[in-house]
Motif scaffolding. Structure first.
Motif, PDB file in Angstrom:
ATOM      1  N   ALA A   2       0.590  -1.231   0.245  1.00 37.38           N
ATOM      2  CA  ALA A   2       0.141  -0.184  -0.001  1.00 37.38           C
ATOM      3  C   ALA A   2       0.856   1.128   0.047  1.00 37.38           C
ATOM      4  N   GLY A   3       1.871   1.364   0.927  1.00 41.74           N
ATOM      5  CA  GLY A   3       2.606   2.351   1.179  1.00 41.74           C
ATOM      6  C   GLY A   3       3.433   2.798  -0.379  1.00 41.74           C
ATOM      7  N   SER A   4       3.939   1.759  -0.893  1.00 38.28           N
ATOM      8  CA  SER A   4       4.888   1.834  -2.217  1.00 38.28           C
ATOM      9  C   SER A   4       3.827   2.318  -3.341  1.00 38.28           C
ATOM     10  N   SER A   5       2.833   1.749  -3.531  1.00 35.75           N
ATOM     11  CA  SER A   5       1.859   1.970  -4.410  1.00 35.75           C
ATOM     12  C   SER A   5       1.428   3.388  -4.383  1.00 35.75           C
ATOM     13  N   TRP A   6       1.159   4.133  -3.309  1.00 33.39           N
ATOM     14  CA  TRP A   6       0.748   5.522  -2.983  1.00 33.39           C
ATOM     15  C   TRP A   6       2.055   6.414  -3.425  1.00 33.39           C
ATOM     16  N   LEU A   7       3.374   5.808  -2.886  1.00 36.04           N
ATOM     17  CA  LEU A   7       4.381   6.696  -3.341  1.00 36.04           C
ATOM     18  C   LEU A   7       4.551   6.703  -4.779  1.00 36.04           C
ATOM     19  N   THR A   8       4.278   5.837  -5.674  1.00 38.76           N
ATOM     20  CA  THR A   8       4.657   5.729  -7.123  1.00 38.76           C
ATOM     21  C   THR A   8       3.656   6.839  -7.707  1.00 38.76           C
ATOM     22  N   ALA A   9       2.260   6.452  -7.233  1.00 42.78           N
ATOM     23  CA  ALA A   9       1.370   7.524  -7.742  1.00 42.78           C
ATOM     24  C   ALA A   9       1.644   8.917  -7.321  1.00 42.78           C
ATOM     25  N   ALA A  10       1.870   9.269  -6.021  1.00 36.26           N
ATOM     26  CA  ALA A  10       2.198  10.660  -5.826  1.00 36.26           C
ATOM     27  C   ALA A  10       3.507  11.208  -6.412  1.00 36.26           C
ATOM     28  N   SER A  51       1.950  11.782 -10.188  1.00 36.54           N
ATOM     29  CA  SER A  51       0.953  12.732 -10.469  1.00 36.54           C
ATOM     30  C   SER A  51       0.906  13.932  -9.542  1.00 36.54           C
ATOM     31  N   GLY A  52       1.350  13.719  -8.362  1.00 39.81           N
ATOM     32  CA  GLY A  52       1.663  14.905  -7.185  1.00 39.81           C
ATOM     33  C   GLY A  52       0.855  14.592  -5.973  1.00 39.81           C
ATOM     34  N   PRO A  53       1.237  14.440  -4.744  1.00 41.67           N
ATOM     35  CA  PRO A  53       0.557  14.125  -3.690  1.00 41.67           C
ATOM     36  C   PRO A  53      -0.890  14.658  -3.242  1.00 41.67           C
ATOM     37  N   LEU A  54      -1.028  15.816  -4.011  1.00 43.29           N
ATOM     38  CA  LEU A  54      -2.585  16.344  -3.904  1.00 43.29           C
ATOM     39  C   LEU A  54      -3.366  16.361  -4.866  1.00 43.29           C
ATOM     40  N   SER A  55      -3.164  15.491  -5.871  1.00 46.49           N
ATOM     41  CA  SER A  55      -3.882  15.292  -7.024  1.00 46.49           C
ATOM     42  C   SER A  55      -4.923  14.279  -6.751  1.00 46.49           C
ATOM     43  N   GLY A  56      -6.212  14.292  -7.421  1.00 45.74           N
ATOM     44  CA  GLY A  56      -7.059  13.490  -7.381  1.00 45.74           C
ATOM     45  C   GLY A  56      -7.220  12.804  -5.906  1.00 45.74           C
ATOM     46  N   PRO A  57      -7.547  11.764  -5.709  1.00 48.08           N
ATOM     47  CA  PRO A  57      -8.025  11.164  -4.554  1.00 48.08           C
ATOM     48  C   PRO A  57      -6.754  10.754  -3.719  1.00 48.08           C
ATOM     49  N   LEU A  58      -5.300  11.039  -4.244  1.00 45.50           N
ATOM     50  CA  LEU A  58      -4.376  10.677  -3.334  1.00 45.50           C
ATOM     51  C   LEU A  58      -4.392  11.263  -1.978  1.00 45.50           C
ATOM     52  N   PRO A  59      -4.673  12.420  -1.606  1.00 42.21           N
ATOM     53  CA  PRO A  59      -4.778  13.082  -0.419  1.00 42.21           C
ATOM     54  C   PRO A  59      -5.758  12.274   0.536  1.00 42.21           C
ATOM     55  N   ASP A  60      -6.865  11.802   0.121  1.00 42.50           N
ATOM     56  CA  ASP A  60      -7.772  11.169   0.975  1.00 42.50           C
ATOM     57  C   ASP A  60      -7.352   9.810   1.355  1.00 42.50           C
ATOM     58  N   LEU A  61      -6.670   9.137   0.107  1.00 41.45           N
ATOM     59  CA  LEU A  61      -6.124   7.895   0.649  1.00 41.45           C
ATOM     60  C   LEU A  61      -4.756   7.852   1.307  1.00 41.45           C
ATOM     61  N   TYR A  62      -4.185   8.990   1.345  1.00 36.73           N
ATOM     62  CA  TYR A  62      -3.014   9.008   2.291  1.00 36.73           C
ATOM     63  C   TYR A  62      -3.414   9.233   3.608  1.00 36.73           C
ATOM     64  N   LEU A  63      -4.393  10.251   3.927  1.00 33.64           N
ATOM     65  CA  LEU A  63      -5.021  10.354   5.270  1.00 33.64           C
ATOM     66  C   LEU A  63      -5.778   9.153   5.785  1.00 33.64           C
ATOM     67  N   MET A  64      -6.600   8.629   4.948  1.00 32.55           N
ATOM     68  CA  MET A  64      -7.094   7.546   5.611  1.00 32.55           C
ATOM     69  C   MET A  64      -6.595   6.067   5.703  1.00 32.55           C
ATOM     70  N   GLY A  65      -5.990   6.047   4.563  1.00 28.25           N
ATOM     71  CA  GLY A  65      -5.048   4.467   4.587  1.00 28.25           C
ATOM     72  C   GLY A  65      -3.960   4.681   5.224  1.00 28.25           C
ATOM     73  N   GLY A  66      -3.149   5.618   5.294  1.00 33.02           N
ATOM     74  CA  GLY A  66      -1.972   5.802   6.040  1.00 33.02           C
ATOM     75  C   GLY A  66      -2.426   5.735   7.501  1.00 33.02           C
ATOM     76  N   ALA A  67      -3.478   6.637   7.962  1.00 32.52           N
ATOM     77  CA  ALA A  67      -3.991   6.342   9.355  1.00 32.52           C
ATOM     78  C   ALA A  67      -4.221   4.798   9.787  1.00 32.52           C
ATOM     79  N   THR A  68      -5.138   4.328   8.939  1.00 31.66           N
ATOM     80  CA  THR A  68      -5.521   2.878   9.218  1.00 31.66           C
ATOM     81  C   THR A  68      -4.361   2.162   9.257  1.00 31.66           C
ATOM     82  N   LEU A  69      -3.356   2.099   8.413  1.00 30.31           N
ATOM     83  CA  LEU A  69      -2.307   1.063   8.357  1.00 30.31           C
ATOM     84  C   LEU A  69      -1.327   1.268   9.958  1.00 30.31           C
ATOM     85  N   ALA A  70      -1.212   2.516  10.144  1.00 28.03           N
ATOM     86  CA  ALA A  70      -0.670   2.918  11.392  1.00 28.03           C
ATOM     87  C   ALA A  70      -1.077   2.276  12.700  1.00 28.03           C
ATOM     88  N   LEU A  71      -2.436   2.672  12.665  1.00 31.49           N
ATOM     89  CA  LEU A  71      -3.284   2.264  13.771  1.00 31.49           C
ATOM     90  C   LEU A  71      -3.166   0.689  13.652  1.00 31.49           C
TER      91      LEU A  71
END
Length: 682
Positions: free
Chosen positions: A107-115, A118-138
């Motif tokens: 999950a982390g490497s896939s988000w990093l590749t997309a960011a 395309s840029g970390p703030l483009s499309g759904p990437l910010p939402d995926l980062y905040l929700m997915g990153g928090a979920t994995l950390a928790l």
């Protein structure tokens, strides 16, 4: 100064000095609350730090590789490779941790590749980062909380600690299979350091570490490897409560169907495939439940349609078997009848073998017990012969030690070696099948064994060495676990050899008699009415009225030897010869007159005294020491038994005495001694 334990992300524990720890807390501010909160949060911070690092890395990568085709390919391949490497590296960990790590990295490497592209703030990437990153950390935080709450290290670490304690350090445990009251643990020993023999020796220590009896742990070795296998752990003894006899397993069917006689400790049926077992040794000390197990086998035999049972019990006069005696084809309940039965069994073997040969049977099979209407099994060249069938025969010698003392320890050797092809099963039941009571050749010819509770190392007389090494230990029961048994037989899964079982309980006195009476009456028409014409003719020729009037004698109450019917001289001679003759000489006519010889006949030798017999034995040993191969066994002296005037068991005892006196050297093989030329015969 006290100690406190801190548990990190991986479950490892570290001691902390309490005073230093408190100083650090109080140095963080006026109240120390911030330092305390930071200390409590610190074990859970790595997951969040990594999540933040991925976000920063995505923004930085975008500045370098935005809209780069080459970077897209490189980052994608790197993501796949990193995920695969994580899965491979987690091979030595538990399956849950391995999967959790691989999902997190993917999950982390896939988000990093997309960011990066395309840029970390483009499309759904910010939402995926905040929700997915928090979920994995928790998810990693929850994993850490659960470990800390348990106050224990990871299961893998605990397993390694236990194995190190019992002398199996660096042993790898594979995927554990958990069933009701049964745990199977595959293991792999370190190459070149340990073998399966080391595992067998460690069983008592493993049982101690797990706080279970040694009989609760057994080992199943991998036949294709010297360092792989399975631990099988049964923590609760499910056999404590006896199982009542449930009734016949296959009423009215052939003896070819296995006999159900009890249950294993996992609840499965204990079944005895009689035709595969061939001959059986039943052994157990007084009070171990050996007779109860014998009754279970008898109950099954007497409900089948093609088997006749001969029972010898001269020691107790059939005391335990009285209710089923009417269903037996022959019950020999005194010493003369028992001796006649031995001779009869030896006499019927060649007769039965010849019948099977004449009817084109390579071995006994259920069809042989029926009328011969098949031209393929005919003794006539004109077609089906219509001969009466020949039922299977079970010759059961209960408490055989008395009979062996009377007739010699090798009386069953010829029967055991020759009876297989004749459709005859030999059952020898005794408390201790030592070399002084049962010859080594006979014991080797009894391939199946049922071993109840015994003393000391007596189990080695009945169970193979590999079964004992796998954890079988009937000495742990003695006579405290009535009916507990280990069974070894062809036709039984070898993995079950070291599994304890318990035979059925036929009920207290009174209930057993009722069950036996019901069985005798209900299946009277099912059982064969005789052992077959061929068998009866051969037995009658040798045993005379002891056989032909067997049912009248069985109906009497333990007849005394003086009441035995008269037998002819020819029958008496035939019985004596049948007991002593070798298997290859059974067709010789022992009553035929010898041809005349020139010169006076030799007078029979008088039986030497004990001292004279010992002197003769010493002379023979001295002779063998000079011309022999360097070792001497009891069987080597068999040709001289008549000259010594003693039987084989006496010679065995004397040779043991010579070894104890240092005049012979034990070789480690039972009954075989190394000759010492300078001392032998002294």
């Amino acid at each position: 100064m006290g100690k406190e334990v801190w548990t990190d992300q991986d479950g490892r524990k570290y001691p902390l000095a309490v005073k230093q720890h408190e100083d650090r807390l109080n140095s963080g501010g006026s109240t120390g609350m911030g330092a305390w909160l930071w200390h409590r949060a610190k074990p859970y911070a790595p997951a969040w730090i990594v999540t933040g690092g991925v976000g920063l890395a995505g923004g930085g990568a975008n500045l370098m590789w935005a809209n780069s085709t080459g970077a897209a390919v490189g980052l994608t391949l790197s993501s796949v490779a990193l995920t695969a490497a994580t899965w491979w590296a987690g091979k030595a960990t538990g399956p849950q941790r391995r999967l959790h790590s691989a999902i997190t990295v993917a999950a982390g490497s896939s988000w990093l590749t997309a960011a990066a592209l395309s840029g970390p703030l483009s499309g759904p990437l910010p939402d995926l980062y905040l929700m997915g990153g928090a979920t994995l950390a928790l998810s990693w935080n929850i994993r850490q909380v659960m470990r800390s709450a348990g106050g224990e290290s990871s299961g893998e670490s605990a397993d390694k600690g236990l194995l190190e304690k019992v002398g199996l350090a660096r042993t790898r445990l594979k995927e554990i299979k958990v069933e009701p009251n049964r745990v199977t643990v595959p293991y792999e020993l370190p190459a070149g350091e340990l073998t399966n023999d080391d595992v067998a020796k460690a069983i008592p220590r493993i049982a101690s570490a797990l706080d279970v009896p040694t009989t609760a742990i057994r080992v199943q070795h991998d036949p294709d490897s010297a360092r792989k296998g399975h631990f099988v752990i049964v923590p609760e003894d499910m056999l404590k409560t006896p199982t009542m006899y449930p009734g016949p397993f296959a009423p009215g069917q052939s003896i070819a169907v296995p006999l159900r006689i009890g249950v294993y400790d996992d609840g499965s049926d204990l079944v005895l495939p009689l035709l595969d077992a061939i001959h059986i040794l039943i052994m157990g000390m007084t009070g171990s439940g050996k007779t109860e197990g014998a009754l279970d086998v008898m109950f099954e035999l007497l409900t089948r349609c093609d088997v006749a049972v001969w029972l010898s019990d001269a020691a107790k006069a059939g005391q335990d078997f009285q209710p089923i005696v009417p269903a037996l084809d022959w019950a020999a309940l005194d010493t003369p009848s028992a001796g006649a039965m031995v001779a009869a069994v030896q006499a019927v073997i060649p007769a039965r073998t010849a019948w099977l040969r004449d009817h084109s049977y390579r071995a006994w099979e259920p069809a042989a017990a029926k009328r011969q209407t098949d031209p393929a099994h005919s003794c006539s060249a004109a077609g089906a012969c219509g001969c009466d069938g020949m039922p299977y025969l079970v010759a059961w010698f209960e408490e055989a030690a008395k009979l062996l003392r009377e007739l010699g320890d090798d009386v069953f050797t010829g029967i055991a070696q020759e009876a297989r092809s004749a459709g005859v099963t030999l059952v020898v039941s005794m408390q201790r099948a030592s070399g002084y009571q049962l010859s080594t050749d006979t014991r080797a010819s009894l391939p199946a064994a049922m071993c109840f509770g015994v003393r000391g190392d007596d189990a080695s007389f009945a169970l193979p060495e590999e079964v004992l090494e796998a954890g079988a230990n009937p000495a742990a029961w003695g006579n405290k676990r009535k009916g507990y048994v280990y069974m070894v037989s062809a036709g039984v899964d070898e993995d079950l050899y070291a599994n304890p079982a318990r035979t059925f309980w036929t009920g207290p006195s009174g209930e057993y008699e009722k069950a036996a009476a019901w069985l005798v009456e209900t299946f009277a028409a099912v059982r064969p009415q005789s052992a077959g014409a061929v068998t009866e003719a051969a037995a009658a020729e040798v045993a005379g009225e002891l056989f032909t009037k067997r049912r009248e004698r069985a109906g009497a109450s333990a007849p005394a030897p003086a009441e035995a019917p008269a037998v002819t001289d020819a029958q008496e001679s035939a019985q004596a010869v049948a007991v002593l003759v070798d298997a290859e000489d059974v067709d010789l006519d022992a009553t035929a007159e010898l041809p005349p010889v020139d010169g006076p006949a030799n007078l029979p030798l008088a039986k030497p005294s004990t001292e004279e017999a010992r002197e003769l034995l010493d002379e023979l040993v001295a002779m063998l020491a000079q011309v022999g191969p360097g070792t001497v066994a009891v069987k080597d002296l068999k040709p001289y038994l008549e000259q010594i005037g003693r039987d084989r068991s006496w010679v065995s005892r004397e040779m043991k005495r010579l070894a104890e006196e240092g005049r012979l050297a034990p070789t480690g093989e039972e009954g075989v001694y190394r000759l010492i030329p300078s001392l032998a015969g002294v």
